[in-house]
Design a protein around this motif. Structure first.
Motif: not given
Length: 288
Positions: A10-14
């Motif tokens: 999984g990956q998340a960008l902020f």
């Protein structure tokens, strides 16, 4: 050999006014060598001409079929690494950039191959730990008729439990690898068609297994530093689409040897001598 592999990631960008963040992970489970979890984190930000980057990541190298097949005790674990990096950079002008990158790398359960008279086929096993740390500097400048790209790197060995990688004379270097390296890549537009591209590489001293001691065992000696100078002259569009070039590699005929990065029971391979190159190339214009 057959095995079953299941993975999820999984990956998340902020995006934030203080910094941009990337957060991710990967989990993998294999019925032969167990499981591995590797998270990753990156913080980046550009403030006018200044930028910084902070990276933290873990990675793993899954054992191959042959690693499993020739495992010393019948079992082998994934090789796991942890990397921390910090980069600071400043753009002085649109043509000039300076950046400094520091890193620390540590690896555990290192997969290593070894053989002996009692085990001529060889086998693989996990060793506890290895790693390195260092810093790299990059300076780049680009003008209308020329450019230059300068890099300097320094690295040193970290905690290490593999005897075949150890240098008896110093604990700061690994076998076959230099601690210091300097490179310079430049290009000059002499005319609209004629360019000259000199490059330079300096490598610090290295250590390698080169001889036998008085007991007939492999011994480590120091290899001198070397300086490589190369030059290439290029002439574009002699006729439309035809380019010709001539160059010389290792102008000083340094012939740096190529050592193994471990004790492989034979000495460094002789390096290549001075080399002359003539190159012709033609580019077809299919758009016409």
């Amino acid at each position: 050999i057959s095995f079953n592999n299941v993975a999820i990631f999984g990956q998340a960008l902020f995006k934030h006014r203080l910094a941009n963040a990337t957060v991710g992970f990967r989990y993998e489970r294999n019925n032969q060598y167990g499981d591995a979890f590797v998270p990753r984190l990156a913080l980046t930000k550009k403030i006018e001409n200044f930028h910084f980057k902070v990276l933290y990541s873990r990675a793993f190298r899954a054992p191959s079929i042959e690693n499993i097949n020739l495992a010393e005790d019948g079992t082998i674990e994934p090789e796991e690494s942890e990397v921390i990096e910090l980069e600071l950079g400043y753009q002085f002008t649109p043509e000039m950039l300076l950046a400094v990158n520091a890193f620390r790398l540590s690896t555990k359960n290192v997969i290593v191959y070894f053989s002996s008279l009692d085990n001529p086929e060889g086998s693989y096993q996990n060793f506890d730990m290895s790693g390195s740390s260092g810093v790299e500097l990059v300076y780049s400048i680009r003008k209308k008729n020329w450019y230059g790209h300068l890099t300097y790197s320094f690295s040193q060995a970290g905690k290490n439990t593999m005897e075949s990688y150890v240098v008896p004379q110093t604990s700061k270097q690994f076998i076959g690898l230099p601690a210091h390296k300097l490179t310079l890549n430049t290009n000059f537009n002499i005319t609209d068609k004629l360019t000259f591209n000199p490059t330079f590489i300096f490598s610090g001293k290295r250590y390698a297994y080169t001889t036998l001691d008085e007991d007939g065992l492999p011994a480590v000696t120091k290899l001198d530093s070397y300086f490589l100078a190369n030059g290439f002259l290029n002439y574009r569009n002699i006729v439309p689409g035809l380019t010709a070039g001539i160059g010389v590699y290792d102008i000083l005929n340094e012939q740096p040897s190529i050592p193994q990065a471990y004790n492989g029971d034979y000495g460094p391979i002789p390096g290549r001598s001075r080399e002359f190159v003539v190159k012709l190339s033609y580019q077809f214009d299919f758009k016409k």
